[in-house]
Design a protein around this motif. Structure first.
Motif, PDB file in Angstrom:
ATOM      1  N   THR A 185       0.845  -1.263  -0.139  1.00 26.26           N
ATOM      2  CA  THR A 185       0.104  -0.004   0.024  1.00 26.26           C
ATOM      3  C   THR A 185       0.790   1.256  -0.129  1.00 26.26           C
ATOM      4  O   THR A 185       1.870   1.509   0.759  1.00 26.26           O
ATOM      5  N   VAL A 186       0.169   2.201  -0.831  1.00 26.99           N
ATOM      6  CA  VAL A 186       1.353   3.664  -1.141  1.00 26.99           C
ATOM      7  C   VAL A 186       0.248   4.455  -1.046  1.00 26.99           C
ATOM      8  O   VAL A 186      -0.884   4.545  -1.641  1.00 26.99           O
ATOM      9  N   PRO A 187       0.428   5.601   0.087  1.00 27.70           N
ATOM     10  CA  PRO A 187       1.279   5.606   1.158  1.00 27.70           C
ATOM     11  C   PRO A 187       1.125   4.417   2.086  1.00 27.70           C
ATOM     12  O   PRO A 187       0.303   4.045   2.454  1.00 27.70           O
ATOM     13  N   GLY A 188       2.642   4.039   2.634  1.00 28.81           N
ATOM     14  CA  GLY A 188       2.639   2.684   3.577  1.00 28.81           C
ATOM     15  C   GLY A 188       3.993   2.508   4.078  1.00 28.81           C
ATOM     16  O   GLY A 188       4.954   3.376   3.641  1.00 28.81           O
ATOM     17  N   GLU A 189       4.096   1.733   4.965  1.00 27.84           N
ATOM     18  CA  GLU A 189       5.427   1.253   5.442  1.00 27.84           C
ATOM     19  C   GLU A 189       5.435  -0.493   5.428  1.00 27.84           C
ATOM     20  O   GLU A 189       4.419  -0.934   5.407  1.00 27.84           O
ATOM     21  N   VAL A 190       6.644  -0.935   5.112  1.00 23.42           N
ATOM     22  CA  VAL A 190       6.882  -2.247   4.868  1.00 23.42           C
ATOM     23  C   VAL A 190       6.404  -3.040   5.923  1.00 23.42           C
ATOM     24  O   VAL A 190       5.777  -4.100   5.721  1.00 23.42           O
ATOM     25  N   HIS A 191       6.210  -2.586   7.243  1.00 23.36           N
ATOM     26  CA  HIS A 191       5.767  -3.510   8.299  1.00 23.36           C
ATOM     27  C   HIS A 191       4.250  -3.667   8.161  1.00 23.36           C
ATOM     28  O   HIS A 191       3.700  -4.702   8.279  1.00 23.36           O
ATOM     29  N   THR A 192       3.602  -2.511   7.847  1.00 26.21           N
ATOM     30  CA  THR A 192       2.103  -2.739   7.704  1.00 26.21           C
ATOM     31  C   THR A 192       1.764  -3.523   6.389  1.00 26.21           C
ATOM     32  O   THR A 192       0.829  -4.046   6.479  1.00 26.21           O
ATOM     33  N   ASP A 193       2.748  -3.544   5.415  1.00 25.95           N
ATOM     34  CA  ASP A 193       2.385  -4.353   4.263  1.00 25.95           C
ATOM     35  C   ASP A 193       2.522  -5.695   4.581  1.00 25.95           C
ATOM     36  O   ASP A 193       1.895  -6.876   4.236  1.00 25.95           O
ATOM     37  N   LEU A 194       3.673  -6.157   5.357  1.00 26.01           N
ATOM     38  CA  LEU A 194       3.787  -7.544   5.601  1.00 26.01           C
ATOM     39  C   LEU A 194       2.689  -8.087   6.503  1.00 26.01           C
ATOM     40  O   LEU A 194       2.484  -9.306   6.720  1.00 26.01           O
TER      41      LEU A 194
ATOM     42  N   ALA B 261      -0.351  -6.909   6.481  1.00 32.01           N
ATOM     43  CA  ALA B 261      -1.322  -7.236   5.656  1.00 32.01           C
ATOM     44  C   ALA B 261      -1.367  -8.485   4.989  1.00 32.01           C
ATOM     45  O   ALA B 261      -2.382  -9.187   4.768  1.00 32.01           O
ATOM     46  N   ALA B 262      -0.221  -8.680   4.610  1.00 29.62           N
ATOM     47  CA  ALA B 262       0.095  -9.993   3.773  1.00 29.62           C
ATOM     48  C   ALA B 262      -0.015 -11.205   4.635  1.00 29.62           C
ATOM     49  O   ALA B 262       0.344 -12.259   4.167  1.00 29.62           O
ATOM     50  N   CYS B 263       0.115 -11.146   5.978  1.00 30.16           N
ATOM     51  CA  CYS B 263       0.308 -12.129   6.883  1.00 30.16           C
ATOM     52  C   CYS B 263       1.407 -12.784   6.750  1.00 30.16           C
ATOM     53  O   CYS B 263       1.673 -13.994   7.160  1.00 30.16           O
ATOM     54  N   VAL B 264       2.660 -12.228   6.570  1.00 33.26           N
ATOM     55  CA  VAL B 264       3.810 -12.689   6.623  1.00 33.26           C
ATOM     56  C   VAL B 264       4.289 -12.606   7.819  1.00 33.26           C
ATOM     57  O   VAL B 264       5.045 -13.653   8.074  1.00 33.26           O
ATOM     58  N   ILE B 265       3.954 -11.389   8.524  1.00 35.16           N
ATOM     59  CA  ILE B 265       4.467 -11.508   9.941  1.00 35.16           C
ATOM     60  C   ILE B 265       3.156 -11.142  10.800  1.00 35.16           C
ATOM     61  O   ILE B 265       2.106 -10.781  10.216  1.00 35.16           O
ATOM     62  N   PRO B 266       3.346 -11.711  12.151  1.00 34.96           N
ATOM     63  CA  PRO B 266       2.155 -11.283  13.094  1.00 34.96           C
ATOM     64  C   PRO B 266       2.182  -9.867  13.437  1.00 34.96           C
ATOM     65  O   PRO B 266       2.914  -9.124  13.025  1.00 34.96           O
ATOM     66  N   ASP B 267       1.156  -9.361  14.147  1.00 36.51           N
ATOM     67  CA  ASP B 267       1.166  -7.994  14.711  1.00 36.51           C
ATOM     68  C   ASP B 267       2.259  -7.820  15.196  1.00 36.51           C
ATOM     69  O   ASP B 267       2.560  -8.415  16.322  1.00 36.51           O
ATOM     70  N   VAL B 268       3.038  -6.716  14.828  1.00 34.48           N
ATOM     71  CA  VAL B 268       4.441  -6.312  15.343  1.00 34.48           C
ATOM     72  C   VAL B 268       4.450  -5.906  17.021  1.00 34.48           C
ATOM     73  O   VAL B 268       5.275  -6.355  17.811  1.00 34.48           O
ATOM     74  N   LEU B 269       3.326  -5.190  17.119  1.00 35.55           N
ATOM     75  CA  LEU B 269       3.216  -4.742  18.503  1.00 35.55           C
ATOM     76  C   LEU B 269       2.589  -5.716  19.407  1.00 35.55           C
ATOM     77  O   LEU B 269       2.468  -5.085  20.672  1.00 35.55           O
ATOM     78  N   ASP B 270       2.364  -6.809  19.166  1.00 35.35           N
ATOM     79  CA  ASP B 270       1.795  -7.934  20.156  1.00 35.35           C
ATOM     80  C   ASP B 270       2.504  -8.738  20.566  1.00 35.35           C
ATOM     81  O   ASP B 270       3.516  -8.956  20.159  1.00 35.35           O
ATOM     82  N   GLY B 271       2.515  -8.790  21.940  1.00 37.68           N
ATOM     83  CA  GLY B 271       3.401  -9.957  22.685  1.00 37.68           C
ATOM     84  C   GLY B 271       5.017  -9.421  22.578  1.00 37.68           C
ATOM     85  O   GLY B 271       5.350  -8.476  22.801  1.00 37.68           O
ATOM     86  N   ASP B 272       5.864 -10.291  22.266  1.00 38.26           N
ATOM     87  CA  ASP B 272       7.161 -10.060  22.123  1.00 38.26           C
ATOM     88  C   ASP B 272       7.588 -10.224  20.493  1.00 38.26           C
ATOM     89  O   ASP B 272       8.770 -10.520  20.179  1.00 38.26           O
ATOM     90  N   ASN B 273       6.545  -9.885  19.615  1.00 38.49           N
ATOM     91  CA  ASN B 273       6.759 -10.046  18.176  1.00 38.49           C
ATOM     92  C   ASN B 273       7.683  -9.046  17.853  1.00 38.49           C
ATOM     93  O   ASN B 273       8.459  -9.013  16.646  1.00 38.49           O
ATOM     94  N   GLU B 274       7.865  -8.074  18.348  1.00 39.95           N
ATOM     95  CA  GLU B 274       8.898  -6.764  18.132  1.00 39.95           C
ATOM     96  C   GLU B 274      10.333  -7.436  17.819  1.00 39.95           C
ATOM     97  O   GLU B 274      10.863  -7.177  16.786  1.00 39.95           O
ATOM     98  N   GLY B 275      10.829  -8.075  18.712  1.00 35.43           N
ATOM     99  CA  GLY B 275      11.982  -8.611  18.694  1.00 35.43           C
ATOM    100  C   GLY B 275      12.091  -9.626  17.514  1.00 35.43           C
ATOM    101  O   GLY B 275      13.108  -9.718  16.743  1.00 35.43           O
ATOM    102  N   ALA B 276      10.944 -10.352  17.304  1.00 35.07           N
ATOM    103  CA  ALA B 276      11.048 -11.737  16.232  1.00 35.07           C
ATOM    104  C   ALA B 276      11.112 -10.676  14.831  1.00 35.07           C
ATOM    105  O   ALA B 276      11.577 -11.462  13.976  1.00 35.07           O
ATOM    106  N   CYS B 277      10.600  -9.475  14.787  1.00 34.94           N
ATOM    107  CA  CYS B 277      10.514  -8.750  13.452  1.00 34.94           C
ATOM    108  C   CYS B 277      11.868  -7.936  13.355  1.00 34.94           C
ATOM    109  O   CYS B 277      11.827  -7.127  12.385  1.00 34.94           O
ATOM    110  N   ALA B 278      12.805  -8.016  14.172  1.00 33.70           N
ATOM    111  CA  ALA B 278      13.973  -6.966  14.035  1.00 33.70           C
ATOM    112  C   ALA B 278      14.610  -7.210  12.705  1.00 33.70           C
ATOM    113  O   ALA B 278      15.373  -6.096  12.380  1.00 33.70           O
ATOM    114  N   TRP B 279      14.529  -8.278  12.080  1.00 34.43           N
ATOM    115  CA  TRP B 279      15.235  -8.543  10.751  1.00 34.43           C
ATOM    116  C   TRP B 279      14.802  -7.526   9.653  1.00 34.43           C
ATOM    117  O   TRP B 279      15.435  -7.167   8.943  1.00 34.43           O
ATOM    118  N   ILE B 280      13.715  -7.175   9.901  1.00 39.57           N
ATOM    119  CA  ILE B 280      12.987  -6.288   8.748  1.00 39.57           C
ATOM    120  C   ILE B 280      14.041  -4.968   8.523  1.00 39.57           C
ATOM    121  O   ILE B 280      14.145  -4.655   7.500  1.00 39.57           O
TER     122      ILE B 280
END
Length: 818
Positions: free
Chosen positions: A34-43, A45-64
C-alpha cells in the motif's frame, strides 16, 4: 498566427488509492503493498508477519530493519501537452534509489523532505515501471555513523547519523520498528511555462488591519511570456506581474478590520481562506490553497528580578501555557487519519490544554495535525528534528538538514497555531552534562545548527514566529541550560532519582518536560501482554516497558505515598494512581508560582502503541487516571492548597479573562463515617483576570488534632491531607460508598454516594468491555456527596460496575479506620 497556450498543471497520483498496484519485495518474497505505507504494515497485511506490536513480536521482527526492500509498480501514462513531467515524492523513508523504466532518477537520504525528479526524457507513452529500492534502515544508519564519525546518542541505534524519525529506532516509550516505505503521497506533475514551487503566506497584524505577505516561489520551463501572480485572502485581492525566469515574488494583501486569531481561552479562531494563482496569457495554470489566521506571537526572555522568563504572548497578551508533549500518534504513522488526529488533539482540548509541543524525535506532522490545531486554538511548539544526541555538522548531513528545515518552515508558516520554533530537544543540555565532550574530542555536535543555521532560516522564512535554540535552554551561554531561574526547564530528577515531593523544591520559570509513568488501561495492556500469570516482571510485560529500570522506578516512586501492591490488580491500580498524583502534584505547585512560572508542558499526551509510559492517553485511546487529573489541574481557574514555610495556604490561579470571586468554605473534617466537621471558615477570595492570589488560612483549619484521621476540604474540588495515604485512616471503599446503576441508550450511569471520605474514585469499564469508556475519574467525595459516572458501552455486568477491580478508590489501599 496561432498563440500557444500553456495547459494547467496536471497531477497524476501514483498511490494505491488511485488504483496503482504496488508490490514490495525483500527477505520474505514479493507481496502486495500500500502506498502511502510502510513495509511492516504491508507484511502484516499479507500475513507474512504477526502484529509487530503484540506480545514479544517486536524482537522477532527486528530482521526487517536489516533488510533491503524494493517497491515496484507499473502504470500507464499518456502525453497531455505538458512540456515537463516531474515525479514528486513527498516522503521516502529513507535511503532510497528511484528508478523509472530502468533509468536511475536519483537517490534520497532524508525522510523529512520532498523530492522532485525531472522525468521528461524518461517517461513513456503507455506502460511505465517505477521502482523505489530502499536500503536497510538499521544497517544504513550504522554505515552513515561510521562515515561521519560516531557521536553520542541515547538508545540502541545511531539515529543521529540519518535524517529519519529518531523514535522509529525505538525510544524509552516506543518500539524498535525501523521501517521503510513510500510514506507520503507520490505523483507525476505535468506542466508548461510556469508553476508555483512554494507559498509562504505570512499573516501579521498592523493595527486593525490584517497584512498577508505572500512569498511565492516559481519554477519555469521554456516560457515565452511573463506571468501574473494573484492572491486572494478573504475579500482582499492583490497581484503582481512576474518576468520570465523570475523565481520569487512578494505579493501583499490587506484585510481591513481583521478578526484576530487567538489561542483557546483567549478568543476565537477565525481563519481566512487564501488562494494564490499563477496565470499566463491563456489563463490560470497553477493554484495553491491554504488558510491563515491573523495574529502576532512574541517570546519574552528579557532578564528580570528572578532570572530570565519564558513568556509567549499572542496579540500582545501573555498566555499561560498549559500543554503536553506530542509524539507520533502511531508507531506506524501511515495508519493515522484526519479522524485519529482530531480525536487525539481533542484529548488535549478536553483536558484544558492550549499548547502541544511536537517533540524533536518524531516528524514534522501531517497537515491534518496543524489544521486541527488552527481550528481548535491549540498553539504548536514545533521542534526541529534533533533529539538526545550529538549531530555531525559536516556534509552530507548539513545539506540535508538545511534543505529539510527550509521545507518545514515554508510549509508550516501558514499555520496560525504555530507559536515557537525550537532548535533541539535536550542536546545542549546533553553536551553540558551527559559526558559527551570526551567521546566527541572536539568534533561538531550540532551547536552550529541550533545557534546559527536554524535561527537564520527562521529569521529569513518565518520572522513572525519566535525561535529558541533548544529545550531546556536558559538564553545565555553563561547559564546552565537547565537552570530553573531562566528559560525552559526539564525536570527529570523526579521519576529517575527522587520522590515526586521534590517538585516543590523547584521553581521553574517554565516547565517544558516533566512526568511520571503508569501502565495503560487494563484492556489495552492485556491485549498485547499474554504472560501466564500476568506479572509486572513477566517477559512480555517487560517488552512493553521500555524505560531503563522502569518497573523498579514505578515501585520506588510509591515512596511513602502508597503501599506496595499485593497482586497484579493492585499493581495496575496503584501505579496508575501514583502517576496521576505525581503529575498533578507538580502542576499544582508550578501554577501556584504564577506569575514567576509561565507554563507547564507535561510529558506526554499520547502513546504510539500499548505500553507502560508517561502518557495520559494510552495507545488504544483510553484516558488514564492521569488524564482526569490533568483536566482538573489545567482548568482555567485552579484552587489549590500549597505549603508555604511548612504551613498550608490557599492559592487560586485564575487563568481566565474574567475576575473570579467566590466565598469558599474551608473545613477541617474527619475521614471516617459522616466526615464530621472539626473547624470551618468561609474565606472570601477575589482574583483578577489572568491573576493569582495567596490566602492565609486560620490556624484552627491547618492544625490537625489527629493528622492521620483528618483532611482539609476547600469548596467541593480542593483537598489537603496532613499525612500520606500509608498513614491515613480511611474506610474501605465497599463500606464507604453506596452504588446505583441505571441503563441508558448509550450505556450506563453509575451513581456513587459517599458515607465517609472516598479518595480518587475511578471507574474502569474497559475491564468488562474493551470498547467501554467513562466520562470522569479521580473523583474525591466527602460524606454526603455523590458523583455520577457516565459510561458509554454495550451490555455490561451491572454488579461488576460497583465493585473492584472496576470501581476503585485509594481507600482500597490503606489500612481501615479503627
Amino acid at each position: 498566427m496561432t498563440l500557444e497556450v500553456a495547459a494547467p498543471l496536471r497531477q497524476v497520483p501514483l498511490t494505491s488509492e488511485a488504483g496503482i498496484a504496488w508490490s514490495v519485495q525483500g527477505g520474505a518474497g514479493s507481496h502486495p503493498a500500500t502506498v502511502p505505507g510502510e513495509v511492516h504494515t504491508d507484511l502484516m497485511a499479507a500475513c507474512v508477519i504477526p502484529d509487530v506490536l503484540d506480545g514479544d513480536n517486536e524482537g522477532a521482527c527486528a530482521w526487517i530493519g536489516r533488510t533491503d526492500w524494493t517497491y515496484r509498480a507499473r502504470f500507464t501514462w499518456e502525453p497531455d501537452g505538458g512540456a515537463r513531467q516531474e515525479l514528486v515524492a513527498e516522503g521516502l523513508d529513507t535511503l532510497a534509489t528511484v528508478i523509472l523504466n530502468g533509468i536511475e532518477l536519483g537517490r534520497t537520504a532524508n525522510q523529512h523532505r520532498t523530492y522532485r525528479f525531472d522525468i521528461t526524457p524518461v517517461l513513456a507513452a503507455g506502460e511505465n515501471e517505477l521502482v523505489v529500492a530502499f536500503a536497510a534502515p538499521v544497517d544504513g544508519a550504522e554505515r552513515l555513523s561510521a562515515e561521519l564519525g560516531p557521536r553520542p546518542h541515547v538508545n540502541h541505534h545511531p539515529y543521529n547519523a540519518i535524517r529519519k524519525m529518531a523514535s522509529n529506532y525505538g525510544w524509552d516509550w516506543g518500539p524498535d520498528v525501523a521501517t521503510v516505505g513510500i510514506w507520503r503521497p507520490i505523483r507525476i506533475e505535468s506542466w508548461s511555462d510556469v508553476r508555483i514551487a512554494s507559498v509562504r503566506p505570512l499573516a501579521t497584524v498592523d493595527g486593525d488591519r490584517g497584512v498577508l505577505e505572500a512569498h511565492v516561489e516559481l519554477a519555469w520551463a521554456g516560457a515565452s511570456a511573463d506571468a501574473t501572480v494573484a492572491v486572494r485572502v478573504g475579500d482582499a485581492r492583490a497581484g503582481a506581474t512576474v518576468a520570465i525566469g523570475e523565481t520569487s515574488v512578494l505579493v501583499t494583501a490587506v484585510v481591513e478590520d481583521v478578526d484576530l486569531w487567538w489561542p483557546r481561552g483567549h478568543g476565537d479562531q477565525p481563519l481566512y481562506p487564501v488562494t494564490v494563482e499563477v496565470s499566463t496569457a491563456g489563463g490560470v495554470v497553477h493554484a495553491w490553497h491554504g488558510r491563515v489566521g491573523f495574529r502576532t506571537v512574541t517570546l519574552d526572555v528579557a532578564p528580570d528580578e528572578h532570572g530570565e522568563p519564558f513568556t509567549i504572548a499572542v496579540n500582545g497578551e501573555p498566555v499561560y501555557l498549559r500543554g503536553a508533549n506530542w509524539i507520533p500518534d502511531d508507531a506506524f504513522v501511515t495508519r493515522l487519519t484526519p479522524q485519529t488526529y482530531r480525536r487525539s488533539i481533542g484529548d488535549a482540548v478536553d483536558a484544558g490544554m492550549n499548547l502541544l509541543r511536537v517533540w524533536g524525535g518524531g516528524i514534522y506532522e501531517s497537515e491534518h495535525f496543524y489544521r486541527t490545531c488552527d481550528e481548535l486554538g491549540v498553539l504548536v511548539w514545533q521542534d526541529f528534528l534533533f533529539a538526545c544526541a550529538a549531530y555531525a555538522e559536516e556534509e552530507p548531513l548539513r545539506g540535508e538538514v538545511e534543505a529539510e528545515a527550509r521545507e518545514a518552515v515554508t510549509r508550516l508558516s501558514q499555520h496560525a497555531s504555530l507559536a515557537l520554533w525550537n532548535g533541539c530537544n535536550e542536546n545542549i543540555w546533553g553536551f553540558v552534562e551527559w559526558g559527551w565532550r570526551r567521546p566527541l574530542a572536539g568534533r561538531t555536535w550540532g551547536a552550529g545548527y541550533y545557534l546559527e543555521l536554524l535561527p537564520s532560516i527562521v529569521a529569513e522564512l518565518d520572522p513572525r514566529t519566535p525561535y529558541s535554540p533548544g529545550s531546556p535552554y536558559s538564553f545565555s551561554p553563561f547559564i546552565h541550560p537547565n537552570d530553573a531561574r531562566s528559560g525552559t526547564m526539564h525536570l527529570w530528577d523526579v521519576w529517575n532519582q527522587v520522590d515526586y515531593a521534590t517538585y516543590r523544591d523547584h521553581a521553574p520559570r517554565f516547565a517544558a518536560e516533566f512526568g511520571f509513568q503508569g501502565p495503560p488501561a487494563w484492556s489495552t495492556l492485556t491485549s498485547v501482554v499474554h504472560d501466564e500469570p500476568i506479572d509486572p516482571y513477566g517477559p512480555q510485560m517487560l517488552v512493553h516497558q521500555k524505560a531503563a529500570d522502569g518497573n523498579l522506578k514505578l515501585e520506588r516512586g510509591l515512596g511513602d505515598h502508597l503501599p506496595r501492591w499485593r497482586d497484579i490488580d493492585e499493581w495496575h491500580w496503584i501505579t496508575q494512581l501514583n502517576q496521576a498524583r505525581a503529575v498533578g502534584y507538580g502542576i499544582e505547585h508550578f501554577r501556584s508560582l504564577f506569575p514567576r512560572n509561565t507554563g507547564a508542558v507535561v510529558w506526554q499526551l499520547n502513546d504510539n502503541w500499548p505500553v507502560i509510559s508517561w502518557a495520559a492517553v494510552d495507545g488504544h485511546g483510553i484516558r488514564k487516571p492521569l488524564w482526569y487529573v490533568l483536566r482538573r489541574v489545567y482548568a482555567d481557574t485552579l484552587v489549590t492548597v500549597q505549603p508555604r514555610d511548612g504551613v498550608p495556604v490557599l492559592v487560586v490561579h485564575n487563568d481566565s479573562p474574567r475576575e473570579w470571586s467566590q466565598r469558599l468554605t474551608v473545613a477541617r473534617r474527619r475521614t471516617g463515617g459522616g466526615c464530621a466537621v472539626l473547624a470551618s471558615e468561609t474565606v472570601p477570595v477575589r482574583v483578577g483576570a489572568r491573576g493569582a492570589v495567596t490566602v492565609d488560612l486560620p490556624a484552627a483549619l491547618v492544625t490537625p488534632d489527629e493528622p492521620e484521621a483528618e483532611f482539609l476540604q476547600v469548596g467541593t474540588d480542593a483537598y489537603w491531607y496532613f499525612t500520606e495515604d500509608t498513614a491515613l485512616r480511611l474506610v474501605l471503599t465497599a463500606d464507604a460508598v453506596s452504588v446505583s446503576t441505571e441503563r441508558t441508550p448509550a450505556g450506563y450511569t453509575v451513581r456513587v454516594t459517599a458515607d465517609a471520605l472516598v479518595k480518587d474514585l475511578c471507574l474502569f469499564p474497559d475491564r468488562l468491555e474493551s470498547a467501554a469508556r467513562v466520562d470522569s475519574g479521580m473523583v474525591t467525595l466527602a460524606a454526603g456527596q455523590s458523583h455520577t459516572f457516565v459510561v458509554m458501552s454495550g451490555e455490561l455486568d451491572t454488579a461488576a460496575l460497583g465493585t473492584a477491580p472496576v470501581l476503585r478508590a485509594a481507600n482500597d489501599l490503606t489500612r481501615p479506620l479503627i
